[in-house]
Design an enzyme around this catalytic site. Structure first.
Site, short mmCIF file in Angstrom:
data_model
loop_
_atom_site.label_atom_id
_atom_site.label_comp_id
_atom_site.label_asym_id
_atom_site.label_seq_id
_atom_site.Cartn_x
_atom_site.Cartn_y
_atom_site.Cartn_z
N ARG A 80 -1.45 3.73 -5.03
CA ARG A 80 -2.53 3.86 -6.02
C ARG A 80 -3.90 4.07 -5.41
O ARG A 80 -4.81 4.54 -6.09
CB ARG A 80 -2.50 2.68 -6.98
CG ARG A 80 -1.25 2.73 -7.84
CD ARG A 80 -1.23 1.67 -8.86
NE ARG A 80 -0.04 1.85 -9.70
CZ ARG A 80 0.16 1.19 -10.79
NH1 ARG A 80 -0.70 0.28 -11.20
NH2 ARG A 80 1.25 1.41 -11.48
N GLU A 101 5.53 -11.13 -0.09
CA GLU A 101 5.89 -12.41 -0.70
C GLU A 101 7.35 -12.76 -0.42
O GLU A 101 7.67 -13.92 -0.16
CB GLU A 101 5.63 -12.35 -2.21
CG GLU A 101 5.66 -13.69 -2.87
CD GLU A 101 5.20 -13.62 -4.31
OE1 GLU A 101 5.49 -14.59 -5.04
OE2 GLU A 101 4.59 -12.62 -4.71
#
Length: 182
Positions: free
Chosen positions: A70, A107
């Protein structure tokens, strides 16, 4: 740009961001910037505010470096406005030719980011751009790539910053300029 014009642009951007609970997994509130891209005035507002910030704070920038994927949406538009080049930081294996890479923690695992060897020059002053700052892992990896390339990071730009995840702390001493904070 007047303070009133800035506030109007920030309001337009903020109102364009949608929240999707439990995406991509339960417990995550996803901030969707896609409506900004659908509305030319919202997209222009993002680029206007980023351009003003960079012109005021980083006049000597030589390259905008966008993060996969993005950062690629906003970075080229900003680079074009500033009259400078744009370089891509991608996930490993997506760029042709010789590359430099850095591994970083996600994560739930690990990833690698890379840049083409000749994308930025040693000593070149760069500004990094992405859509969102959460934990800071990806932007930090991009900063490490710039360090490997001996480029100088002037700062980081994001449309949305998730303040409670403290991603900006991970990027210190680099500064983060965000348009909308949650």
């Amino acid at each position: 740009m007047t303070d009133g014009a800035k506030e109007e642009k920030l309001k337009r951007i903020s109102e364009s961001i949608r929240a999707f609970p439990d995406f991509p997994t339960k417990g995550i509130l996803f901030r969707d910037i896609c409506p900004i891209l659908k509305d030319p005035k919202s997209l222009a507002a993002v680029i206007d505010l980023f351009e003003e910030y960079v012109r005021q704070n980083h006049q000597d920038v030589g390259m905008i470096v966008g993060l996969d994927a993005r950062g690629f949406l906003f970075g080229p538009l900003l680079a074009q406005r500033l009259g400078i080049g744009f370089a891509l930081v991608r996930k490993r294996g997506k760029l042709p030719g010789p590359t430099v890479s850095v591994a970083y923690d996600l994560e739930y695992g690990k990833a690698e980011a890379e840049i083409q060897e000749d994308a930025v020059a040693p000593g070149q002053k760069v500004v990094l751009i992405d859509d969102l700052l959460a934990t800071g892992g990806t932007l930090n990896a991009a900063c490490e790539l710039m360090k490997k390339q001996q480029a100088h990071v002037l700062g980081c730009l994001v449309v949305v910053e998730m303040k409670d995840l403290n991603g900006a702390d991970k990027l210190k001493p680099h500064t983060v300029f965000s348009l909308v904070q949650y």
